[in-house]
Design an enzyme around this catalytic site. Structure first.
Site, PDB file in Angstrom:
ATOM      1  N   HIS A  91     -42.233  21.421  37.299  1.00  0.00           N
ATOM      2  CA  HIS A  91     -43.655  21.295  36.983  1.00  0.00           C
ATOM      3  C   HIS A  91     -43.881  20.302  35.845  1.00  0.00           C
ATOM      4  O   HIS A  91     -42.958  19.959  35.120  1.00  0.00           O
ATOM      5  CB  HIS A  91     -44.308  22.640  36.628  1.00  0.00           C
ATOM      6  CG  HIS A  91     -43.724  23.333  35.435  1.00  0.00           C
ATOM      7  ND1 HIS A  91     -42.711  24.251  35.524  1.00  0.00           N
ATOM      8  CD2 HIS A  91     -44.011  23.242  34.106  1.00  0.00           C
ATOM      9  CE1 HIS A  91     -42.404  24.704  34.319  1.00  0.00           C
ATOM     10  NE2 HIS A  91     -43.177  24.104  33.436  1.00  0.00           N
ATOM     11  N   HIS A 127     -45.259  18.903  28.412  1.00  0.00           N
ATOM     12  CA  HIS A 127     -43.827  18.827  28.749  1.00  0.00           C
ATOM     13  C   HIS A 127     -43.655  18.658  30.249  1.00  0.00           C
ATOM     14  O   HIS A 127     -44.601  18.830  31.018  1.00  0.00           O
ATOM     15  CB  HIS A 127     -43.063  20.055  28.248  1.00  0.00           C
ATOM     16  CG  HIS A 127     -43.411  21.365  28.897  1.00  0.00           C
ATOM     17  ND1 HIS A 127     -44.350  22.225  28.371  1.00  0.00           N
ATOM     18  CD2 HIS A 127     -42.960  21.971  30.028  1.00  0.00           C
ATOM     19  CE1 HIS A 127     -44.435  23.306  29.139  1.00  0.00           C
ATOM     20  NE2 HIS A 127     -43.616  23.175  30.167  1.00  0.00           N
ATOM     21  N   GLU A 159     -38.373  20.739  29.422  1.00  0.00           N
ATOM     22  CA  GLU A 159     -37.998  22.127  29.689  1.00  0.00           C
ATOM     23  C   GLU A 159     -36.968  22.109  30.814  1.00  0.00           C
ATOM     24  O   GLU A 159     -37.132  21.375  31.797  1.00  0.00           O
ATOM     25  CB  GLU A 159     -39.242  22.918  30.133  1.00  0.00           C
ATOM     26  CG  GLU A 159     -38.972  24.371  30.454  1.00  0.00           C
ATOM     27  CD  GLU A 159     -40.242  25.133  30.856  1.00  0.00           C
ATOM     28  OE1 GLU A 159     -41.229  24.505  31.287  1.00  0.00           O
ATOM     29  OE2 GLU A 159     -40.230  26.377  30.750  1.00  0.00           O
TER      30      GLU A 159
HETATM   31 CO    CO Z   1     -43.258  24.820  31.501  1.00  0.00          CO
END
Ligand code: CO
Length: 134
Positions: free
Chosen positions: A7, A79, A130
């Site tokens: 994502h 992020h 991440e």
């Molecule tokens: Co995230």
């Protein structure tokens, strides 16, 4: 080592407005808000055919998203999340190459119920990364 883009997360100053925009203007499948008190965020997932968008809104008094929004009042990309098969092996490899892992270095359970880690943006071209074990 890294796999699919899981994502992209966007910090938003108005969660209802952002949800309505993705649903009504962009025509996307927008999920329900989920509070994540351990991470200081309310999260909304938007499912796209090839990845997800994660809308982030501050939750609680010392949310990391609140300080991000002070610096970026209109919102912004916060992020991106890459999938890895073995998050501890990925961490060890990254640390051996000099990359900094945020926090204690131990994976936390993220918004999808899977172990996650964050890497220092100064080590990755200004991008907060991440990693999520899938
Ligand atoms: Co995230």
């Amino acid at each position: 080592m890294i796999g699919r883009l899981n994502h992209i997360a966007i910090a938003v100053p108005d969660l209802d407005a952002a949800m309505a925009q993705y649903r009504d203007v962009l025509g996307a499948a927008v999920g329900a808000p989920q509070d994540e008190p351990d991470h200081g965020v309310t999260v909304v997932f938007i499912e796209l055919p090839n990845t997800k968008i994660e809308l982030l809104f501050p939750l609680g008094d010392d949310s990391p998203i609140a300080s991000f929004l002070v610096k970026n009042p209109a919102g912004g990309i916060h992020h991106m999340c890459y999938e890895v098969e073995d998050i501890r092996a990925a961490r060890d490899r990254l640390m051996a190459s000099g990359a900094r892992v945020l926090g204690s270095g131990e994976p936390k359970i993220g918004a999808h119920g899977k172990p996650v880690l964050f890497l220092h943006p100064k080590d990755f071209n200004g991008c907060l990364i991440e990693l999520e074990q899938v």
